[in-house]
Design an enzyme around this catalytic site. Structure first.
Site, PDB file in Angstrom:
ATOM      1  N   SER A 117       0.857  -1.181   0.000  1.00 43.59           N
ATOM      2  CA  SER A 117       0.000   0.000   0.000  1.00 43.59           C
ATOM      3  C   SER A 117       0.888   1.224   0.000  1.00 43.59           C
ATOM      4  CB  SER A 117      -0.903   0.045   1.238  1.00 43.59           C
ATOM      5  OG  SER A 117      -1.925  -0.908   1.159  1.00 43.59           O
ATOM      6  N   ASN A 119       0.195   5.033   0.900  1.00 47.11           N
ATOM      7  CA  ASN A 119      -0.707   6.073   1.392  1.00 47.11           C
ATOM      8  C   ASN A 119      -0.291   6.420   2.809  1.00 47.11           C
ATOM      9  OD1 ASN A 119      -2.186   3.187   1.544  1.00 47.11           O
ATOM     10  ND2 ASN A 119      -2.598   4.308   3.431  1.00 47.11           N
ATOM     11  N   MET A 123      -0.422   0.170   5.311  1.00 49.51           N
ATOM     12  CA  MET A 123      -1.403  -0.914   5.320  1.00 49.51           C
ATOM     13  C   MET A 123      -2.399  -0.769   6.466  1.00 49.51           C
ATOM     14  SD  MET A 123      -1.632  -3.499   3.115  1.00 49.51           S
ATOM     15  CE  MET A 123       0.004  -4.061   2.621  1.00 49.51           C
ATOM     16  N   ALA A 130      -6.525  -6.865  13.788  1.00 55.70           N
ATOM     17  CA  ALA A 130      -6.269  -7.938  14.751  1.00 55.70           C
ATOM     18  C   ALA A 130      -4.912  -7.739  15.416  1.00 55.70           C
ATOM     19  CB  ALA A 130      -6.323  -9.300  14.062  1.00 55.70           C
ATOM     20  N   VAL A 235      11.567   8.864  -0.488  1.00 54.44           N
ATOM     21  CA  VAL A 235      12.944   8.839  -0.009  1.00 54.44           C
ATOM     22  C   VAL A 235      13.710   7.838  -0.860  1.00 54.44           C
ATOM     23  CG1 VAL A 235      14.462   8.298   1.923  1.00 54.44           C
ATOM     24  CG2 VAL A 235      12.333   9.551   2.318  1.00 54.44           C
ATOM     25  N   HIS A 442       1.568 -10.349   5.560  1.00 56.45           N
ATOM     26  CA  HIS A 442       2.297 -10.311   6.832  1.00 56.45           C
ATOM     27  C   HIS A 442       3.779 -10.630   6.630  1.00 56.45           C
ATOM     28  CE1 HIS A 442      -1.677 -11.332   9.184  1.00 56.45           C
ATOM     29  NE2 HIS A 442      -1.671 -10.111   8.648  1.00 56.45           N
ATOM     30  N   THR A 488       1.399  -6.943  13.542  1.00 53.92           N
ATOM     31  CA  THR A 488       1.455  -5.496  13.741  1.00 53.92           C
ATOM     32  C   THR A 488       1.741  -5.110  15.180  1.00 53.92           C
ATOM     33  OG1 THR A 488      -0.052  -5.143  11.881  1.00 53.92           O
ATOM     34  CG2 THR A 488       0.207  -3.330  13.444  1.00 53.92           C
TER      35      THR A 488
END
Length: 510
Positions: A117, A119, A123, A130, A235, A442, A488
């Site tokens: 992703s 943005n 993600m 979760a 970057v 993941h 995460t």
């Protein structure tokens, strides 16, 4: 033209996902006078910046936010669902875009649906929220048991983790009771079937609010006059002088102009594929860089809850239309039963397993078992000295092979998911489905931490890159263990530790 970037800051953070946001938050709390610049290659797609797109009430606006997150070609019009679509088997989730080339080498298994992703919020603007704690061999022993648990608690604070968001869901307890009867025997209390810890809370109006990087940043970071977030900023290189990080080279994607921003500390907090890409492009190439790449194979199954009395239609939630029938249930990983399990109502799942039953909404639930990967140094991401990707950065090639043990675990997971599914209700199909490799999103291990600079790790337990003072890496790539649970929370916890180290040095040098 004048630059919108500062000439110098104390800390430059590359990437605006949860791990990068954790650095900004801890630094804002513990070293409030430090100047911080955060750079994100993608646009701002939500308000506040980094918020989860699931919180956007208007479906058209939500779809536009997802489309704008889908990489360097996101502005293109046409039939694009979830980024680049090659075949029905290579379809990315909305808000993500696929690695177009280099995802599989002939004769290897590869990661056919490896995706990204781009943005503000990364993600975490699109995830399921979760946040389970790692268990048994998933845990990072080199940090010490007490230290890891304290860091995980801090991660839960930053992410806004709760277990009661779906407390009133009419079918949740039914699902948990039936799963517990099938799975809890022989398990310790903390590894029994339970509500999934989720980065979600209810606002004052009672509506569900899903955490993105905005929650991690918090008001303390947003109100910090020394913190600035620069979106659409690529970057391209970490500056190195005298054996230590000295700043970053950044290209403004709006104007095409390039600039250098000097910094005392640099934190590279991209995903597990683009963080090693930036280090490699900067000439920072420790032996373990890009190696030990691992993903979590995902087995999925759908069942109709048995003997169900239909719930009132008022279980349907407000602004985003998310139903609240059964929530999300967790079956923790253990070394004896080496799968991380989650059972969720269909509209909470990122994987479309079935259509909900309009006659009995919420009666169909999806099960997923995630499997840890055998760690191998040969599983890796390599970078080209010549070819480039859509951002002009070194092109990637993924080397990835399943072991015989991996395949045995998958077979066992398929049998287990059918057993658990039948405990809940009637299967929609007797055959579980294994998602294409890479579908979990993941990815881990490519900038892994270690106890010593022995060629098998990229960074120290504080996440500082070996032999390059002032350069820290963050995100799922830092996790050194084979995990099955969602990563995460762990990566944010590791970010807390690294951020505290930087804050301590900044305060000491004042």
């Amino acid at each position: 033209m004048s630059s919108r970037y500062p000439e110098q800051v104390d800390v430059a953070i590359v990437g605006s996902g949860p791990a990068g946001a954790a650095y900004a938050r801890i630094l804002s709390e513990e070293a409030p006078d430090a100047t911080i610049a955060m750079f994100e290659v993608g646009p701002t797609v939500s308000d506040p910046p980094g918020a989860h797109v699931k919180n956007i009430a208007d479906p058209d606006e939500r779809a536009r936010a997802q489309l704008r997150s889908e990489g360097p070609s996101a502005h293109d019009d046409g039939d694009r669902v979830g980024g680049i679509v090659k075949t029905a088997q290579r379809r990315a989730r909305p808000g993500t875009f696929l690695l177009e080339d280099g995802y599989q080498v002939e004769g290897e298994d590869g990661l056919p649906v490896a995706a990204f992703s781009s943005n503000v919020g990364g993600m975490a603007a699109h995830w399921t929220g979760a946040c389970p704690r790692p268990n048994d061999s998933e845990r990072i022993d080199l940090l010490g048991e007490g230290d890891l648990d304290e860091l995980l608690s801090e991660g839960e604070r930053l992410l806004g983790v709760t277990t009661d968001a779906f407390e009133t869901s009419p079918y949740g307890q039914i699902v948990r009771d039936r799963l517990a009867a099938a799975a809890d025997e022989g398990r310790s209390e903390r590894t029994r079937v339970q509500r999934m810890p989720l980065a979600v809370h209810r606002n004052d109006e009672g509506r569900l609010v899903w955490s993105g990087s905005d929650v991690v940043l918090g008001d303390v970071t947003r109100d910090n006059p020394h913190f600035t977030l620069f979106d659409e900023s690529l970057v391209t290189r970490v500056l190195v002088e005298g054996g230590q990080a000295a700043g970053v080279a950044v290209t403004d994607r709006r104007t095409g102009e390039s600039h250098e921003v000097r910094a005392r500390f640099v934190v590279v907090a991209g995903d597990a594929l683009r963080t090693p890409q930036l280090l490699w492009a900067s000439g920072i190439r420790p032996e373990a860089l890009g190696r030990y790449l691992n993903d979590q194979a995902q087995i999925v199954f759908a069942v109709r809850i048995r003997d169900l009395v239909a719930a009132d239609a008022s279980a349907q939630s407000g602004a985003t239309g998310l139903s609240e029938y059964s929530g999300v249930t967790w079956v923790p990983f253990t070394d004896e039963v080496p799968f991380h399990g989650q059972v969720m109502q269909l509209d909470a799942s990122p994987v479309k397993l079935a259509e909900d039953d309009p006659a009995a909404p919420g009666s169909i639930v999806g099960l997923g078992l995630f499997c840890a990967k055998d760690l191998q140094a040969t599983d890796r991401v390599e970078f080209s000295a010549d070819a480039v990707d859509g951002y002009g950065m070194p092109a990637m090639t993924l080397h990835y092979r399943l072991t015989e043990h991996d395949r045995q675990v998958f077979d066992r997971a398929k049998a287990e998911i059918v057993r658990l599914g039948r405990a809940i209700g009637e299967p929609l199909d007797d055959r579980p489905f294994m998602m294409p490799l890479g579908a979990s999103l993941h990815y881990q291990g490519t900038t892994r931490m270690g106890a010593a600079d022995d060629g098998a790790s990229v960074c120290s337990p504080n996440s500082e890159v070996w032999a390059l003072a002032g350069l820290f890496v963050a995100g799922n790539g830092v996790i050194p263990t084979a995990t099955a649970c969602n990563p995460t929370l762990t990566s944010v916890a590791l970010g807390v530790r690294g951020a505290r180290e930087i804050a301590s040095r900044l305060l000491t040098s004042k």
